[in-house]
Motif scaffolding. Sequence first.
Motif, PDB file in Angstrom:
ATOM      1  N   SER A  24       0.843  -1.192   0.000  1.00  0.00           N
ATOM      2  CA  SER A  24       0.000   0.000   0.000  1.00  0.00           C
ATOM      3  C   SER A  24       0.878   1.242   0.000  1.00  0.00           C
ATOM      4  O   SER A  24       1.940   1.260   0.621  1.00  0.00           O
ATOM      5  N   ASN A  25       0.400   2.256  -0.710  1.00  0.00           N
ATOM      6  CA  ASN A  25       1.084   3.549  -0.678  1.00  0.00           C
ATOM      7  C   ASN A  25       0.225   4.595   0.046  1.00  0.00           C
ATOM      8  O   ASN A  25       0.522   5.772   0.005  1.00  0.00           O
ATOM      9  N   LEU A  26      -0.843   4.140   0.706  1.00  0.00           N
ATOM     10  CA  LEU A  26      -1.739   5.050   1.419  1.00  0.00           C
ATOM     11  C   LEU A  26      -1.156   5.382   2.792  1.00  0.00           C
ATOM     12  O   LEU A  26      -0.739   4.485   3.530  1.00  0.00           O
TER      13      LEU A  26
ATOM     14  N   ALA B 253       0.926  -2.170   6.110  1.00  0.00           N
ATOM     15  CA  ALA B 253       1.607  -2.553   4.864  1.00  0.00           C
ATOM     16  C   ALA B 253       3.062  -2.901   5.161  1.00  0.00           C
ATOM     17  O   ALA B 253       3.705  -2.268   5.998  1.00  0.00           O
ATOM     18  N   THR B 254       3.566  -3.904   4.448  1.00  0.00           N
ATOM     19  CA  THR B 254       4.961  -4.292   4.628  1.00  0.00           C
ATOM     20  C   THR B 254       5.871  -3.666   3.569  1.00  0.00           C
ATOM     21  O   THR B 254       7.084  -3.697   3.716  1.00  0.00           O
ATOM     22  N   PHE B 255       5.262  -3.127   2.493  1.00  0.00           N
ATOM     23  CA  PHE B 255       6.067  -2.417   1.499  1.00  0.00           C
ATOM     24  C   PHE B 255       5.197  -1.462   0.697  1.00  0.00           C
ATOM     25  O   PHE B 255       3.979  -1.606   0.623  1.00  0.00           O
ATOM     26  N   ASN B 256       5.859  -0.468   0.130  1.00  0.00           N
ATOM     27  CA  ASN B 256       5.200   0.517  -0.721  1.00  0.00           C
ATOM     28  C   ASN B 256       5.409   0.090  -2.175  1.00  0.00           C
ATOM     29  O   ASN B 256       6.544  -0.001  -2.636  1.00  0.00           O
TER      30      ASN B 256
ATOM     31  N   LEU C 145       6.173  -7.518  -8.109  1.00  0.00           N
ATOM     32  CA  LEU C 145       4.943  -7.502  -7.316  1.00  0.00           C
ATOM     33  C   LEU C 145       4.324  -8.886  -7.196  1.00  0.00           C
ATOM     34  O   LEU C 145       3.439  -9.105  -6.369  1.00  0.00           O
ATOM     35  N   ASN C 146       4.776  -9.818  -8.025  1.00  0.00           N
ATOM     36  CA  ASN C 146       4.276 -11.191  -7.950  1.00  0.00           C
ATOM     37  C   ASN C 146       4.544 -11.728  -6.540  1.00  0.00           C
ATOM     38  O   ASN C 146       5.604 -11.498  -5.979  1.00  0.00           O
TER      39      ASN C 146
ATOM     40  N   ASP D 283      -3.219   5.442  -8.988  1.00  0.00           N
ATOM     41  CA  ASP D 283      -2.483   6.343  -8.106  1.00  0.00           C
ATOM     42  C   ASP D 283      -1.294   5.617  -7.478  1.00  0.00           C
ATOM     43  O   ASP D 283      -0.809   5.977  -6.424  1.00  0.00           O
ATOM     44  N   VAL D 284      -0.873   4.551  -8.167  1.00  0.00           N
ATOM     45  CA  VAL D 284       0.362   3.850  -7.821  1.00  0.00           C
ATOM     46  C   VAL D 284       1.232   3.810  -9.075  1.00  0.00           C
ATOM     47  O   VAL D 284       0.731   3.945 -10.193  1.00  0.00           O
ATOM     48  N   LYS D 285       2.508   3.633  -8.867  1.00  0.00           N
ATOM     49  CA  LYS D 285       3.438   3.613  -9.995  1.00  0.00           C
ATOM     50  C   LYS D 285       3.173   2.440 -10.934  1.00  0.00           C
ATOM     51  O   LYS D 285       3.161   2.598 -12.148  1.00  0.00           O
ATOM     52  N   GLN D 286       2.961   1.255 -10.371  1.00  0.00           N
ATOM     53  CA  GLN D 286       2.740   0.041 -11.169  1.00  0.00           C
ATOM     54  C   GLN D 286       1.284  -0.410 -10.992  1.00  0.00           C
ATOM     55  O   GLN D 286       0.925  -0.942  -9.950  1.00  0.00           O
ATOM     56  N   ARG D 287       0.460  -0.204 -12.001  1.00  0.00           N
ATOM     57  CA  ARG D 287      -0.949  -0.585 -11.876  1.00  0.00           C
ATOM     58  C   ARG D 287      -1.160  -2.095 -11.828  1.00  0.00           C
ATOM     59  O   ARG D 287      -2.247  -2.569 -11.526  1.00  0.00           O
ATOM     60  N   ALA D 288      -0.132  -2.848 -12.072  1.00  0.00           N
ATOM     61  CA  ALA D 288      -0.224  -4.308 -11.974  1.00  0.00           C
ATOM     62  C   ALA D 288      -0.647  -4.737 -10.574  1.00  0.00           C
ATOM     63  O   ALA D 288      -1.250  -5.798 -10.413  1.00  0.00           O
ATOM     64  N   ILE D 289      -0.382  -3.914  -9.573  1.00  0.00           N
ATOM     65  CA  ILE D 289      -0.727  -4.277  -8.198  1.00  0.00           C
ATOM     66  C   ILE D 289      -2.224  -4.524  -8.042  1.00  0.00           C
ATOM     67  O   ILE D 289      -2.653  -5.322  -7.224  1.00  0.00           O
TER      68      ILE D 289
END
Length: 195
Positions: free
Chosen positions: A77-79, A85-88, A98-99, A123-129
């Motif tokens: 999460s970037n919120l 969250a354990t990572f941004n 992100l896999n 609103d995240v860098k990689q929309r794959a998330i």
Amino acid sequence: MSSREDILQSIRRATHVKYEKPDLKPLEAIALTYPDVVEQFYAMMKQVGGEAVLLEEGQDVNEVITKAYPDAKRIASNLKEITCATFNPDDIEDPAELNGTDLAIIDGKIGVAENGAVWIEQDVKQRAIYFISEKLVILLDKQHILNNMHEAYKHIGTGEYGFGTFISGPSKTADIEQALVIGAHGARDVMVIIK
């Protein structure tokens, strides 16, 4: 010019007859509306295989998430309000990294009571998330739940949001034998936390 723009320009040049957009006012006049959009959204999320949780006053969203997903180890999460969250995900350069994400916690912009869909803007860098995580939690302001898709599209408008998508419950697909597969093209589990 991008490949996308090249394709669109080719289509525009090849189009000989243009049609005006149809007047949707008659359809909008009879579109579904609900006395309580939050209650309807809640019911529809259940119907589409997801879960909705109404955050009570003073309740910590992080506690709700960790209680609902106690086995999640890799949480993205970037919120700012999400401390579990354990990572941004914005720190990841290659979306393939992100896999293996157990849970992603993201922000929803608009909820639609008619079908339990939530409008997500990148609103995240990689929309794959949004699609690669096993489970997805979407935070949604109850003031942003609308009656139907007509209202949702009016609200979205033609803004400069870049990538956007509607997500309604977990990813699912069914073949002609009616075998339903959950998590086929995205999250296996979707929870919307209405705040």
